[in-house]
Design a protein around this motif. Structure first.
Motif, mmCIF file in Angstrom:
data_model
loop_
_atom_site.group_PDB
_atom_site.id
_atom_site.type_symbol
_atom_site.label_atom_id
_atom_site.label_comp_id
_atom_site.label_asym_id
_atom_site.label_seq_id
_atom_site.Cartn_x
_atom_site.Cartn_y
_atom_site.Cartn_z
ATOM 1 N N LYS A 1 0.821 -1.220 0.000
ATOM 2 C CA LYS A 1 0.000 0.000 0.000
ATOM 3 C C LYS A 1 0.853 1.268 0.000
ATOM 4 C CE LYS A 1 -4.017 2.044 2.343
ATOM 5 N NZ LYS A 1 -4.889 2.105 1.145
ATOM 6 N N GLN A 2 2.078 1.183 0.494
ATOM 7 C CA GLN A 2 2.968 2.345 0.417
ATOM 8 C C GLN A 2 3.202 2.751 -1.041
ATOM 9 O OE1 GLN A 2 6.521 1.381 2.571
ATOM 10 N NE2 GLN A 2 5.617 1.810 4.575
ATOM 11 N N ARG A 3 3.217 1.777 -1.939
ATOM 12 C CA ARG A 3 3.402 2.062 -3.361
ATOM 13 C C ARG A 3 2.101 2.442 -4.040
ATOM 14 N NH1 ARG A 3 7.608 -2.467 -5.668
ATOM 15 N NH2 ARG A 3 9.215 -2.201 -4.064
ATOM 16 N N HIS A 4 1.000 1.899 -3.531
ATOM 17 C CA HIS A 4 -0.305 2.128 -4.156
ATOM 18 C C HIS A 4 -1.292 2.558 -3.069
ATOM 19 C CE1 HIS A 4 1.337 0.230 -7.739
ATOM 20 N NE2 HIS A 4 1.676 -0.813 -7.012
ATOM 21 N N PRO A 5 -1.204 3.798 -2.617
ATOM 22 C CA PRO A 5 -1.992 4.236 -1.460
ATOM 23 C C PRO A 5 -3.494 4.241 -1.675
ATOM 24 C CG PRO A 5 -0.830 6.090 -2.485
ATOM 25 C CD PRO A 5 -0.300 4.850 -3.120
ATOM 26 N N GLU A 6 -3.952 4.200 -2.929
ATOM 27 C CA GLU A 6 -5.392 4.239 -3.171
ATOM 28 C C GLU A 6 -6.009 2.850 -3.315
ATOM 29 O OE1 GLU A 6 -6.861 7.597 -5.644
ATOM 30 O OE2 GLU A 6 -4.752 7.862 -6.153
ATOM 31 N N VAL A 7 -5.230 1.829 -3.026
ATOM 32 C CA VAL A 7 -5.751 0.459 -3.020
ATOM 33 C C VAL A 7 -6.181 0.098 -1.602
ATOM 34 C CG1 VAL A 7 -5.175 -1.980 -3.331
ATOM 35 C CG2 VAL A 7 -4.367 -0.289 -4.986
ATOM 36 N N ASN A 8 -7.357 -0.487 -1.467
ATOM 37 C CA ASN A 8 -7.873 -0.922 -0.174
ATOM 38 C C ASN A 8 -7.947 -2.439 -0.124
ATOM 39 O OD1 ASN A 8 -8.344 1.707 0.980
ATOM 40 N ND2 ASN A 8 -10.041 1.902 -0.463
ATOM 41 N N SER B 1 -7.964 -8.711 -11.800
ATOM 42 C CA SER B 1 -8.073 -7.253 -11.855
ATOM 43 C C SER B 1 -6.681 -6.635 -11.872
ATOM 44 C CB SER B 1 -8.836 -6.748 -10.632
ATOM 45 O OG SER B 1 -8.048 -6.923 -9.460
ATOM 46 N N PRO B 2 -6.567 -5.361 -12.291
ATOM 47 C CA PRO B 2 -5.258 -4.689 -12.241
ATOM 48 C C PRO B 2 -4.651 -4.674 -10.840
ATOM 49 C CG PRO B 2 -6.772 -3.446 -13.620
ATOM 50 C CD PRO B 2 -7.578 -4.539 -12.974
ATOM 51 N N VAL B 3 -5.488 -4.524 -9.802
ATOM 52 C CA VAL B 3 -4.976 -4.508 -8.426
ATOM 53 C C VAL B 3 -4.386 -5.872 -8.066
ATOM 54 C CG1 VAL B 3 -5.674 -4.399 -6.004
ATOM 55 C CG2 VAL B 3 -6.425 -2.624 -7.589
ATOM 56 N N ALA B 4 -5.107 -6.946 -8.385
ATOM 57 C CA ALA B 4 -4.606 -8.285 -8.081
ATOM 58 C C ALA B 4 -3.316 -8.576 -8.842
ATOM 59 C CB ALA B 4 -5.668 -9.328 -8.413
ATOM 60 N N LEU B 5 -3.245 -8.148 -10.101
ATOM 61 C CA LEU B 5 -2.029 -8.340 -10.892
ATOM 62 C C LEU B 5 -0.857 -7.563 -10.296
ATOM 63 C CD1 LEU B 5 -3.528 -8.141 -14.506
ATOM 64 C CD2 LEU B 5 -2.615 -10.182 -13.372
ATOM 65 N N ALA B 6 -1.142 -6.350 -9.813
ATOM 66 C CA ALA B 6 -0.085 -5.538 -9.190
ATOM 67 C C ALA B 6 0.415 -6.179 -7.903
ATOM 68 C CB ALA B 6 -0.604 -4.133 -8.925
ATOM 69 N N PHE B 7 -0.496 -6.768 -7.131
ATOM 70 C CA PHE B 7 -0.095 -7.429 -5.882
ATOM 71 C C PHE B 7 0.753 -8.665 -6.187
ATOM 72 C CE2 PHE B 7 -0.877 -10.139 -2.101
ATOM 73 C CZ PHE B 7 -0.401 -9.268 -1.131
ATOM 74 N N GLN B 8 0.360 -9.424 -7.206
ATOM 75 C CA GLN B 8 1.164 -10.576 -7.617
ATOM 76 C C GLN B 8 2.561 -10.146 -8.049
ATOM 77 O OE1 GLN B 8 -2.109 -12.086 -10.318
ATOM 78 N NE2 GLN B 8 -1.186 -14.024 -9.758
ATOM 79 N N GLY C 1 8.403 -9.647 -7.142
ATOM 80 C CA GLY C 1 9.557 -8.771 -7.288
ATOM 81 C C GLY C 1 10.227 -8.343 -5.999
ATOM 82 N N GLU C 2 9.587 -8.590 -4.851
ATOM 83 C CA GLU C 2 10.130 -8.072 -3.595
ATOM 84 C C GLU C 2 10.577 -9.194 -2.664
ATOM 85 O OE1 GLU C 2 10.853 -5.014 -2.879
ATOM 86 O OE2 GLU C 2 10.131 -4.386 -4.859
ATOM 87 N N ARG C 3 11.397 -10.075 -3.190
ATOM 88 C CA ARG C 3 11.870 -11.197 -2.386
ATOM 89 C C ARG C 3 12.665 -10.724 -1.162
ATOM 90 N NH1 ARG C 3 9.514 -16.111 -3.895
ATOM 91 N NH2 ARG C 3 8.958 -15.927 -6.085
ATOM 92 N N ALA C 4 13.464 -9.689 -1.345
ATOM 93 C CA ALA C 4 14.285 -9.199 -0.228
ATOM 94 C C ALA C 4 13.405 -8.671 0.892
ATOM 95 C CB ALA C 4 15.233 -8.105 -0.719
ATOM 96 N N GLN C 5 12.356 -7.921 0.537
ATOM 97 C CA GLN C 5 11.462 -7.377 1.547
ATOM 98 C C GLN C 5 10.702 -8.497 2.260
ATOM 99 O OE1 GLN C 5 9.179 -4.162 0.034
ATOM 100 N NE2 GLN C 5 8.381 -3.543 2.005
ATOM 101 N N ILE C 6 10.307 -9.528 1.514
ATOM 102 C CA ILE C 6 9.610 -10.653 2.127
ATOM 103 C C ILE C 6 10.559 -11.427 3.031
ATOM 104 C CG2 ILE C 6 8.459 -12.847 1.620
ATOM 105 C CD1 ILE C 6 7.304 -11.501 -0.885
ATOM 106 N N SER C 7 11.829 -11.544 2.638
ATOM 107 C CA SER C 7 12.822 -12.184 3.505
ATOM 108 C C SER C 7 12.977 -11.419 4.810
ATOM 109 C CB SER C 7 14.173 -12.269 2.787
ATOM 110 O OG SER C 7 14.075 -13.114 1.667
ATOM 111 N N GLY C 8 12.845 -10.087 4.723
ATOM 112 C CA GLY C 8 12.868 -9.278 5.947
ATOM 113 C C GLY C 8 11.716 -9.618 6.866
ATOM 114 N N LEU C 9 10.560 -9.900 6.272
ATOM 115 C CA LEU C 9 9.416 -10.317 7.074
ATOM 116 C C LEU C 9 9.694 -11.645 7.769
ATOM 117 C CD1 LEU C 9 6.345 -9.468 4.815
ATOM 118 C CD2 LEU C 9 6.852 -8.526 7.067
ATOM 119 N N VAL C 10 10.390 -12.543 7.088
ATOM 120 C CA VAL C 10 10.741 -13.827 7.691
ATOM 121 C C VAL C 10 11.555 -13.594 8.960
ATOM 122 C CG1 VAL C 10 12.029 -15.972 7.382
ATOM 123 C CG2 VAL C 10 10.698 -15.055 5.497
ATOM 124 N N GLU C 11 12.537 -12.710 8.870
ATOM 125 C CA GLU C 11 13.351 -12.415 10.045
ATOM 126 C C GLU C 11 12.509 -11.806 11.162
ATOM 127 O OE1 GLU C 11 16.506 -13.222 10.632
ATOM 128 O OE2 GLU C 11 16.381 -14.317 8.730
#
Length: 320
Positions: free
Chosen positions: A120-127, A285-292, A297-307
């Protein structure tokens, strides 16, 4: 096509869907700020257009007829396409807007909000519309096409699904710190057998994974206590009612603060993967495609979540 069907209104379909979801005229009226007679009138008019009854009472329960189930599928498709159109129009204007309908297995609820917050930081108008379910409910929702995407582990292989593994889901054995097993430095899975095991309800993905694991390891627990949610299961362990195998994401804070201990079982953790799941035939939908795309694309950020959810944070010092 029947001309009568062309006279249906979107408002009628909205009311109809609310009655379907709530199985109640009065609750649907309350949810939509209408009177119950107004809801009843709209449903009667819809039944006249369809030419068949949509609901029937058995005792005091409201059930959908076969015609209602067909209309519900069609109406969800209609509203889904309108939402998709709205997102596409927003995308043409240079901003991604809309709703992401996400259903997740209950063990994932501890990290998914953080994952969506980063998106949501990248797409603030998505709920986000977030529904927490067990594995059996997730499978039903996939069959009914209720959501844009599902986050689950142990994806069914016979439903024509596409899935993207994106995060390890380690399942560990936990106990309160005063449990006798916590005095041992090395354990085998068989050492847990004499103790009471807290298990999730039938339909839980964690329970299914553990049962298959126990069968493979030829381990059998004679004393079990069934608990219907991760949170309740965790609190039962804290209270000393038994030990449990839980996803580490669900107990990271308790492990970090010393409220619970991870037992040093040689065969654990049991690893499964969290997967982003959808039907192969679903038009996203475009929102679902963007989330996928974000997940891919954000493996590093997801790895941070693992930690962050690994349970390896430094413990809070005990107060003197």
């Amino acid at each position: 096509m029947r001309k009568s069907l062309m006279r249906m209104t979107l408002r009628q379909l909205q009311i109809f869907n609310e009655v379907c979801d709530l199985r109640s005229y009065s609750r649907a009226a309350e949810e939509m700020a209408l009177t119950q007679p107004a809801v009843s009138l709209q449903i009667r008019q819809l039944e006249e257009l369809v030419g068949q009854p949509l609901f029937e009472y058995v005792g005091k329960k409201l059930y959908l007829t076969e015609a209602a189930e067909a209309l519900q599928r069609a109406s969800r498709d209609i509203f889904g396409r309108l939402e998709n159109l709205d997102m596409q129009l927003s995308d043409m204007q240079g901003s991604l807007q809309g709703q992401l309908k996400l259903a997740i297995e209950s063990s994932a609820k501890y990290f998914v909000p953080h994952l969506f917050a980063a998106f949501k930081q990248r797409h603030p108008e998505v709920n986000l519309t977030l529904t927490v379910v067990n594995r059996a409910q997730a499978i039903r929702r996939l069959s009914d096409n209720r959501d844009d995407l599902i986050i689950m582990s142990m994806v069914p292989q016979d439903m024509g699904l596409e899935f993207l593994p994106f995060l390890n889901n380690p399942i560990v054995a936990v106990a309160p710190p005063n449990h006798p097993l916590c005095t041992l430095e090395h354990l085998r899975l068989q050492d847990l057998e004499p103790h009471t095991l807290l298990v999730r309800e039938q339909g839980s993905g964690t329970r299914k994974a553990c049962e298959e694991f126990f069968k493979d390891k030829r381990v059998h627990f004679t004393q079990t206590l069934e608990v219907a949610s991760n949170d309740a299961q965790r609190e039962c362990v804290v209270a000393g009612l038994g030990i449990a195998l839980l996803t580490r994401h669900a107990v990271n804070m308790e492990l970090a603060t010393g409220v619970l201990r991870e037992l040093p079982v040689e065969e654990l953790p049991l690893y499964r993967s969290w997967c982003l799941v959808q039907s192969k035939s679903k038009r996203q939908s475009p929102v679902a495609l963007a989330f996928q795309a974000f997940i891919r694309g954000e493996r590093a950020q997801i790895s941070g979540l693992v930690e962050r959810f690994s349970g390896k944070l430094p413990p809070i010092p005990a107060t003197p």
